[in-house]
Design a protein around this motif. Structure first.
Motif, PDB file in Angstrom:
ATOM      1  N   VAL A 295     -13.095  -8.115   5.542  1.00  0.00           N
ATOM      2  CA  VAL A 295     -12.749  -7.071   6.513  1.00  0.00           C
ATOM      3  C   VAL A 295     -11.341  -7.280   7.044  1.00  0.00           C
ATOM      4  O   VAL A 295     -10.553  -6.336   7.151  1.00  0.00           O
ATOM      5  CB  VAL A 295     -13.768  -7.064   7.675  1.00  0.00           C
ATOM      6  CG1 VAL A 295     -13.295  -6.152   8.805  1.00  0.00           C
ATOM      7  CG2 VAL A 295     -15.135  -6.619   7.174  1.00  0.00           C
ATOM      8  N   LEU A 296     -10.994  -8.520   7.361  1.00  0.00           N
ATOM      9  CA  LEU A 296      -9.647  -8.805   7.865  1.00  0.00           C
ATOM     10  C   LEU A 296      -8.598  -8.596   6.790  1.00  0.00           C
ATOM     11  O   LEU A 296      -7.429  -8.375   7.098  1.00  0.00           O
ATOM     12  CB  LEU A 296      -9.576 -10.247   8.381  1.00  0.00           C
ATOM     13  CG  LEU A 296     -10.500 -10.591   9.556  1.00  0.00           C
ATOM     14  CD1 LEU A 296     -10.316 -12.042   9.972  1.00  0.00           C
ATOM     15  CD2 LEU A 296     -10.217  -9.662  10.730  1.00  0.00           C
ATOM     16  N   GLY A 297      -9.035  -8.637   5.526  1.00  0.00           N
ATOM     17  CA  GLY A 297      -8.082  -8.475   4.424  1.00  0.00           C
ATOM     18  C   GLY A 297      -7.948  -7.052   3.937  1.00  0.00           C
ATOM     19  O   GLY A 297      -7.431  -6.815   2.850  1.00  0.00           O
ATOM     20  N   GLN A 298      -8.388  -6.068   4.734  1.00  0.00           N
ATOM     21  CA  GLN A 298      -8.309  -4.679   4.296  1.00  0.00           C
ATOM     22  C   GLN A 298      -6.900  -4.119   4.345  1.00  0.00           C
ATOM     23  O   GLN A 298      -6.572  -3.190   3.649  1.00  0.00           O
ATOM     24  CB  GLN A 298      -9.223  -3.800   5.166  1.00  0.00           C
ATOM     25  CG  GLN A 298     -10.692  -4.013   4.880  1.00  0.00           C
ATOM     26  CD  GLN A 298     -11.018  -3.769   3.426  1.00  0.00           C
ATOM     27  OE1 GLN A 298     -10.866  -2.662   2.919  1.00  0.00           O
ATOM     28  NE2 GLN A 298     -11.448  -4.797   2.733  1.00  0.00           N
ATOM     29  N   THR A 299      -6.023  -4.719   5.169  1.00  0.00           N
ATOM     30  CA  THR A 299      -4.665  -4.185   5.312  1.00  0.00           C
ATOM     31  C   THR A 299      -3.897  -4.132   3.996  1.00  0.00           C
ATOM     32  O   THR A 299      -3.259  -3.141   3.688  1.00  0.00           O
ATOM     33  CB  THR A 299      -3.876  -5.009   6.348  1.00  0.00           C
ATOM     34  OG1 THR A 299      -4.617  -5.028   7.571  1.00  0.00           O
ATOM     35  CG2 THR A 299      -2.512  -4.403   6.590  1.00  0.00           C
ATOM     36  N   PRO A 300      -3.931  -5.185   3.148  1.00  0.00           N
ATOM     37  CA  PRO A 300      -3.183  -5.112   1.888  1.00  0.00           C
ATOM     38  C   PRO A 300      -3.591  -3.945   0.988  1.00  0.00           C
ATOM     39  O   PRO A 300      -2.848  -3.575   0.096  1.00  0.00           O
ATOM     40  CB  PRO A 300      -3.512  -6.454   1.218  1.00  0.00           C
ATOM     41  CG  PRO A 300      -3.817  -7.362   2.354  1.00  0.00           C
ATOM     42  CD  PRO A 300      -4.514  -6.501   3.357  1.00  0.00           C
ATOM     43  N   ALA A 301      -4.764  -3.342   1.216  1.00  0.00           N
ATOM     44  CA  ALA A 301      -5.184  -2.222   0.372  1.00  0.00           C
ATOM     45  C   ALA A 301      -4.275  -1.020   0.553  1.00  0.00           C
ATOM     46  O   ALA A 301      -4.262  -0.121  -0.270  1.00  0.00           O
ATOM     47  CB  ALA A 301      -6.628  -1.836   0.698  1.00  0.00           C
ATOM     48  N   ARG A 302      -3.492  -1.017   1.618  1.00  0.00           N
ATOM     49  CA  ARG A 302      -2.593   0.100   1.878  1.00  0.00           C
ATOM     50  C   ARG A 302      -1.145  -0.219   1.507  1.00  0.00           C
ATOM     51  O   ARG A 302      -0.223   0.431   1.941  1.00  0.00           O
ATOM     52  CB  ARG A 302      -2.661   0.475   3.358  1.00  0.00           C
ATOM     53  CG  ARG A 302      -4.066   0.874   3.812  1.00  0.00           C
ATOM     54  CD  ARG A 302      -4.067   1.393   5.212  1.00  0.00           C
ATOM     55  NE  ARG A 302      -5.404   1.753   5.656  1.00  0.00           N
ATOM     56  CZ  ARG A 302      -5.682   2.307   6.816  1.00  0.00           C
ATOM     57  NH1 ARG A 302      -4.697   2.571   7.660  1.00  0.00           N
ATOM     58  NH2 ARG A 302      -6.917   2.602   7.150  1.00  0.00           N
ATOM     59  N   VAL A 303      -0.962  -1.242   0.716  1.00  0.00           N
ATOM     60  CA  VAL A 303       0.381  -1.656   0.324  1.00  0.00           C
ATOM     61  C   VAL A 303       1.159  -0.529  -0.348  1.00  0.00           C
ATOM     62  O   VAL A 303       2.321  -0.305  -0.070  1.00  0.00           O
ATOM     63  CB  VAL A 303       0.304  -2.889  -0.613  1.00  0.00           C
ATOM     64  CG1 VAL A 303       1.596  -3.070  -1.382  1.00  0.00           C
ATOM     65  CG2 VAL A 303       0.025  -4.133   0.210  1.00  0.00           C
ATOM     66  N   ASP A 304       0.514   0.204  -1.260  1.00  0.00           N
ATOM     67  CA  ASP A 304       1.204   1.278  -1.970  1.00  0.00           C
ATOM     68  C   ASP A 304       1.744   2.324  -1.002  1.00  0.00           C
ATOM     69  O   ASP A 304       2.839   2.833  -1.164  1.00  0.00           O
ATOM     70  CB  ASP A 304       0.259   1.931  -2.981  1.00  0.00           C
ATOM     71  CG  ASP A 304      -0.039   1.009  -4.148  1.00  0.00           C
ATOM     72  OD1 ASP A 304      -1.079   1.207  -4.792  1.00  0.00           O
ATOM     73  OD2 ASP A 304       0.766   0.094  -4.402  1.00  0.00           O
ATOM     74  N   ASP A 305       0.938   2.628   0.034  1.00  0.00           N
ATOM     75  CA  ASP A 305       1.388   3.604   1.020  1.00  0.00           C
ATOM     76  C   ASP A 305       2.590   3.085   1.786  1.00  0.00           C
ATOM     77  O   ASP A 305       3.544   3.806   2.052  1.00  0.00           O
ATOM     78  CB  ASP A 305       0.259   3.928   2.006  1.00  0.00           C
ATOM     79  CG  ASP A 305      -0.925   4.577   1.311  1.00  0.00           C
ATOM     80  OD1 ASP A 305      -0.695   5.193   0.247  1.00  0.00           O
ATOM     81  OD2 ASP A 305      -2.049   4.464   1.817  1.00  0.00           O
TER      82      ASP A 305
END
Length: 361
Positions: A295-305
């Motif tokens: 859950v804390l690692g969800q931020t990198p999923a938006r790297v492309d954006d």
């Protein structure tokens, strides 16, 4: 007779007469400003199927309390004491605590802790799906309350967002144990208790068990993650449809931002068959806490954006994206100062349970 006595005593002796008895409405309804012993009614907090709840002031110690007045005042005194006795047996930071039970002028009421805040139902209706970290935190807190109640042999039987209070400081309190029963009593009953949208299949047959509460928690977790119920609430006549596992879609399928593992946990809590479901709240807590890094690692999923929104530096978009990924990874791996949500004492960054008060984090 009273007039004759007054003439004999004189005006100044009227204080010797017994105080006038307060008359309450037949349904136990109280009004703002009304006195109930030492308690002064300040406002109505709501009414449910089993009782009405009021905000009141304890005029002796100047403290706000919540007063619950059961609708069925005609029950035997032993039956009226069932809920307060249950509450007294489940003393926990995530459960609304009881102060006392009293009877004034033939009106029975329960005095409880007043939680300043709002219900989880109100939050979900207003905000929809919660941010992942917040949803996980809420789920663990509710599960802590359920785990404690189950350890005392108590089933809630009506666990749902409307019965979960969220205080202004973010602490959740499970409320309304009016439908609760000790397991050995509930096991021999056939009464159907609960709210259809959150009831496990076996509850429609009056056969609630510990895993039934965990099913209700599964529905609540689904709602926190997706912003809607996992299915249309069944009617009492169509409850058997819940046995069809194809009725459910994983939260991860409906919202890819929800980690797959977290979706699997929710789906296990919602298993139609009791034997395939979580049997202990402690096991559910353990699995939920294990998903925290995801859950804390969800931020990198938006790297492309993020990369698309920023101008490319030397090396082009690919290098820029790699740099962002590296920085986000380092941030996620960096130790974070943590404190226990319950006692406020410092915790090790990877501690799953507070060594001071024993609460799961």
């Amino acid at each position: 007779m009273v007039l004759c006595l007054l003439r004999l005593w004189g005006k100044d002796d009227r204080h010797l007469l017994p105080p006038a008895r307060t008359v309450y409405s037949t349904d136990g309804m109280l009004f703002k400003g009304q006195k109930l012993g030492k308690y002064k009614i300040l406002a109505s907090l709501g009414s449910g199927g089993f009782g009405a709840v009021y905000l009141a002031r304890d005029t002796w110690i100047d403290k706000d309390v919540a007063i619950k007045v059961p609708h069925k005042q005609h029950q035997s005194f032993g039956d009226l004491l069932r809920e307060p006795r249950l509450l007294a047996s489940v003393n926990h930071p995530n459960i609304v605590s009881i102060t006392t039970a009293e009877k004034q002028d033939d009106l029975f009421f329960i005095v409880m802790e007043y939680v300043k805040g709002e219900t989880l139902e109100t939050i979900l209706m207003r905000d929809g799906a919660l941010e992942l970290r917040r949803a996980l935190d809420y789920a663990v807190q509710i599960c802590n309350a359920v785990d404690h109640a189950h350890r005392q042999g108590v089933l809630h039987r009506d666990l749902r967002p409307a019965n979960v209070l969220v205080s202004d400081n973010g602490v959740l309190k499970v409320a309304d144990f009016g439908t609760s029963r000790f397991l050995e009593i509930a096991a021999h009953g056939t009464t159907v208790i609960g709210s259809p949208a959150y009831m496990a299949p076996e509850q429609f047959q009056g056969k609630a068990v510990f895993a039934s509460d965990l099913y209700s928690l599964g529905v609540t977790m689904y709602q926190m993650l997706i912003g809607e119920l996992p299915y249309d609430p069944p009617t009492p006549a169509s409850w058997h449809k819940l046995l069809d596992s194809s009725l459910l879609r994983s939260p991860h399928v409906k919202n890819p931002a929800v980690p797959k593992r977290l979706g699997e946990i929710v789906m296990r809590a919602l298993a139609p068959e009791v034997t395939e479901r979580y049997q202990r709240a402690a096991d559910l807590i353990e699995d939920l806490l294990a998903t925290r890094p995801l859950v804390l690692g969800q931020t990198p999923a938006r790297v492309d954006d993020v990369a698309a929104a920023r101008p490319a530096g030397r090396g082009g978009p690919s290098l820029e994206r790699a740099n962002i990924q590296r920085r986000l990874h380092e941030r996620a791996e960096a130790p974070v100062s943590r404190t226990c949500w319950h006692c406020g004492k410092p915790l090790h960054v990877r501690a799953g349970r507070c060594p001071f008060c024993g609460e799961a984090q």
